[in-house]
Design an enzyme around this catalytic site. Structure first.
Site, PDB file in Angstrom:
ATOM      1  N   ASN A 139       0.850  -1.182   0.000  1.00 41.77           N
ATOM      2  CA  ASN A 139       0.000   0.000   0.000  1.00 41.77           C
ATOM      3  C   ASN A 139       0.890   1.238   0.000  1.00 41.77           C
ATOM      4  OD1 ASN A 139      -1.746   2.108   0.450  1.00 41.77           O
ATOM      5  ND2 ASN A 139      -2.493   1.360   2.436  1.00 41.77           N
ATOM      6  N   LYS A 142       0.090   4.239  -0.271  1.00 36.36           N
ATOM      7  CA  LYS A 142      -0.597   5.371   0.358  1.00 36.36           C
ATOM      8  C   LYS A 142      -0.435   6.639  -0.498  1.00 36.36           C
ATOM      9  CE  LYS A 142      -0.339   3.126   4.826  1.00 36.36           C
ATOM     10  NZ  LYS A 142      -0.226   3.262   6.305  1.00 36.36           N
ATOM     11  N   HIS A 157      -9.539   0.981   4.775  1.00 36.51           N
ATOM     12  CA  HIS A 157      -8.268   1.190   5.489  1.00 36.51           C
ATOM     13  C   HIS A 157      -8.512   2.064   6.726  1.00 36.51           C
ATOM     14  CE1 HIS A 157      -4.193   2.404   6.474  1.00 36.51           C
ATOM     15  NE2 HIS A 157      -3.827   1.320   5.840  1.00 36.51           N
ATOM     16  N   GLU A 170      -6.966   4.407   7.994  1.00 34.77           N
ATOM     17  CA  GLU A 170      -6.772   5.848   7.808  1.00 34.77           C
ATOM     18  C   GLU A 170      -8.037   6.492   7.233  1.00 34.77           C
ATOM     19  OE1 GLU A 170      -2.034   4.975   7.228  1.00 34.77           O
ATOM     20  OE2 GLU A 170      -3.288   5.345   5.476  1.00 34.77           O
ATOM     21  N   GLU A 203      -5.124  -5.080  10.416  1.00 35.53           N
ATOM     22  CA  GLU A 203      -4.090  -4.040  10.587  1.00 35.53           C
ATOM     23  C   GLU A 203      -4.374  -3.291  11.883  1.00 35.53           C
ATOM     24  OE1 GLU A 203      -4.164  -1.647   6.807  1.00 35.53           O
ATOM     25  OE2 GLU A 203      -2.259  -2.679   6.555  1.00 35.53           O
ATOM     26  N   GLY A 231       2.468   2.438  10.804  1.00 37.71           N
ATOM     27  CA  GLY A 231       3.327   3.615  10.725  1.00 37.71           C
ATOM     28  C   GLY A 231       4.068   3.941  11.997  1.00 37.71           C
ATOM     29  N   SER A 237       3.604  -2.035  10.292  1.00 38.68           N
ATOM     30  CA  SER A 237       5.061  -2.000  10.517  1.00 38.68           C
ATOM     31  C   SER A 237       5.786  -3.285  10.128  1.00 38.68           C
ATOM     32  CB  SER A 237       5.359  -1.643  11.980  1.00 38.68           C
ATOM     33  OG  SER A 237       4.930  -0.317  12.233  1.00 38.68           O
TER      34      SER A 237
END
Ligand SMILES: O=C(CO)COP(=O)(O)O
Length: 253
Positions: free
Chosen positions: A10, A12, A96, A98, A166, A172, A212
């Site tokens: 991904n 992003k 996702h 985010e 996730e 991150g 990560s």
């Protein structure tokens, strides 16, 4: 039931034309296990999808990072599933964390998106995962079960669904879930699927881990029985993404 290892990258909201071309060159030159061992899907931003698709080796595939919840129309700024199909983009990442956090995408909205994307012929990487607060309060399984139920309520055929667990607290942050933490949630998710969707689907759906993942931690994670691959963020922009793809061979041993 053998589940083919799946590695997603991904990207992003990252990249320039030059940077994207450099990443694709690295991927095209990589010596990796064959397609019958590992399925590789990279997900550039919308604006680079056709460029990456045109340059990428034929045994790797591309995914969009999102798509709209229904047929296109007066939805400024959105990209429809039909458009992705028209461009020959086979995969889409949906839900996702985010987007759930920053754009308030609800469980139900994500479920509707997954169902619509599948109905248009796309294959879906459906993302779920708990926040640190939810984990620390002991509600991890309640949260990911509710997220998965919202998808299961709208989806009957799971053949083209990959479930990506996730944990938000690992995305991150460099704080990767331990192999035991990942295995525990993946195993419980597979049990949930078995009880609520069906034994065959539970046995065949790939449940991949994201948060990560890097070249150093991927092998131990890959060795976990219910970890069927990865959805990789930061490391997918680096040459170590090739090492993460190669971790598929851990399953063969
Ligand atoms: O969000 C992720 C993949 O979708 C994970 O991101 P990182 O690998 O950068 O933690």
């Amino acid at each position: 039931m053998a589940r083919k290892f799946f590695v997603g990258g991904n990207w992003k909201c990252n990249g320039t034309t030059e940077e994207v071309k450099k990443i694709v060159t690295t991927l095209n030159e990589a010596e990796v296990p064959s397609h019958d061992v590992v399925e590789v899907v990279v997900s550039p931003p919308f604006v680079f999808l056709t460029l990456v698709k045109s340059l990428l080796r034929s045994d790797f595939h591309v995914a969009s990072q999102n798509c709209w919840v229904s047929k296109g129309g007066a939805f400024t700024g959105e990209v429809s599933a039909e458009m992705l199909v028209n461009l020959g983009i086979p995969w889409v990442i949906i839900g996702h964390s985010e987007r759930r956090a920053l754009l308030n995408e609800s469980n139900e909205f994500v479920g509707d998106k997954v169902a619509y994307a599948l109905s248009q012929g796309l294959k879906v990487i459906a993302c779920i995962g708990e926040t640190l607060e939810q984990r620390e309060s002991g509600s991890t399984m309640a949260v990911v079960a509710a997220q998965t139920k919202a998808i299961a309520d709208k989806v009957t055929n799971w053949d083209n669904v990959v479930l990506a667990y996730e944990p938000v607290w690992a995305i991150g942050t460099g704080k990767v879930a331990t192999p035991a933490q990942a295995q525990e949630v993946h195993c419980e998710l597979r049990k949930w699927l078995n009880q609520n969707v069906g034994a065959d689907i539970a046995a065949s759906v790939r449940i991949i881990y994201g948060g990560s993942v890097n070249g150093a931690n991927c092998k131990e994670l890959a060795g976990q029985p219910d970890v069927d691959g990865f959805l990789v963020g930061g490391a997918s922009l680096k040459p170590e993404f090739v090492d993460i793809i190669k971790s598929a061979t851990v399953k063969k041993n």
